[in-house]
Motif scaffolding. Sequence first.
Motif, PDB file in Angstrom:
ATOM      1  N   LYS A   1       0.804  -1.225   0.000  1.00  0.00           N
ATOM      2  CA  LYS A   1       0.000   0.000   0.000  1.00  0.00           C
ATOM      3  C   LYS A   1       0.838   1.277   0.000  1.00  0.00           C
ATOM      4  CE  LYS A   1      -4.114  -2.081   1.886  1.00  0.00           C
ATOM      5  NZ  LYS A   1      -5.073  -2.154   2.967  1.00  0.00           N
ATOM      6  N   PRO A   2       1.873   1.389   0.840  1.00  0.00           N
ATOM      7  CA  PRO A   2       2.670   2.633   0.795  1.00  0.00           C
ATOM      8  C   PRO A   2       3.318   2.871  -0.563  1.00  0.00           C
ATOM      9  CG  PRO A   2       3.161   1.421   2.800  1.00  0.00           C
ATOM     10  CD  PRO A   2       2.304   0.535   1.929  1.00  0.00           C
ATOM     11  N   ASN A   3       3.738   1.817  -1.242  1.00  0.00           N
ATOM     12  CA  ASN A   3       4.340   1.966  -2.572  1.00  0.00           C
ATOM     13  C   ASN A   3       3.331   2.520  -3.573  1.00  0.00           C
ATOM     14  OD1 ASN A   3       6.827   1.045  -1.727  1.00  0.00           O
ATOM     15  ND2 ASN A   3       6.394  -1.060  -2.295  1.00  0.00           N
ATOM     16  N   GLU A   4       2.083   2.082  -3.447  1.00  0.00           N
ATOM     17  CA  GLU A   4       1.038   2.585  -4.340  1.00  0.00           C
ATOM     18  C   GLU A   4       0.825   4.081  -4.123  1.00  0.00           C
ATOM     19  OE1 GLU A   4      -2.282   0.062  -3.414  1.00  0.00           O
ATOM     20  OE2 GLU A   4      -1.334  -1.698  -4.317  1.00  0.00           O
ATOM     21  N   GLU A   5       0.874   4.521  -2.863  1.00  0.00           N
ATOM     22  CA  GLU A   5       0.718   5.940  -2.556  1.00  0.00           C
ATOM     23  C   GLU A   5       1.874   6.750  -3.126  1.00  0.00           C
ATOM     24  OE1 GLU A   5      -0.331   6.944   1.527  1.00  0.00           O
ATOM     25  OE2 GLU A   5      -1.152   4.926   1.754  1.00  0.00           O
ATOM     26  N   ILE A   6       3.086   6.227  -3.004  1.00  0.00           N
ATOM     27  CA  ILE A   6       4.265   6.928  -3.525  1.00  0.00           C
ATOM     28  C   ILE A   6       4.174   7.056  -5.041  1.00  0.00           C
ATOM     29  CG2 ILE A   6       6.748   6.706  -3.904  1.00  0.00           C
ATOM     30  CD1 ILE A   6       6.963   5.669  -1.057  1.00  0.00           C
ATOM     31  N   ILE A   7       3.737   6.003  -5.703  1.00  0.00           N
ATOM     32  CA  ILE A   7       3.596   6.042  -7.162  1.00  0.00           C
ATOM     33  C   ILE A   7       2.605   7.129  -7.567  1.00  0.00           C
ATOM     34  CG2 ILE A   7       2.713   4.754  -9.165  1.00  0.00           C
ATOM     35  CD1 ILE A   7       4.001   2.240  -7.846  1.00  0.00           C
ATOM     36  N   LYS A   8       1.485   7.218  -6.861  1.00  0.00           N
ATOM     37  CA  LYS A   8       0.496   8.254  -7.172  1.00  0.00           C
ATOM     38  C   LYS A   8       1.096   9.647  -7.009  1.00  0.00           C
ATOM     39  CE  LYS A   8      -3.629   5.647  -5.923  1.00  0.00           C
ATOM     40  NZ  LYS A   8      -4.707   5.505  -4.931  1.00  0.00           N
TER      41      LYS A   8
END
Length: 114
Positions: A91-98
């Motif tokens: 989940k944190p990686n998805e936020e960083i990508i956004k």
Amino acid sequence: MKINGVELEDLDLLDLEVAERFEKGLKKIEDISSKVQGMSATESIKTQCNAVFSIFNDLFGEGTDKKVFGNKVNLLTCLKAFAELVDYSKKPNEEIIKLTQKYSPNRATRRKKK
């Protein structure tokens, strides 16, 4: 976060110390497959579950394994709980990508065309 139906504190996997403990735990799990080859089924279950217990204790504090798994040593339960932990870690990686896509060069180029 909820693992195996038990509420645990959320992990800040973008914090360096937490990320290091998580990666260290993942490396232990990666090495398990070679360790369990040639073991009996019971020894394999014990070894794999103990590795999962260790990760939970390292990340959330000593005794978390008992909180999450009780006194049972069930391979399927351990693997499902570990999978939930890995899913949570994405989940944190998805936020960083956004966030990074928001300021990506492609977006800047698109804005110039308008």
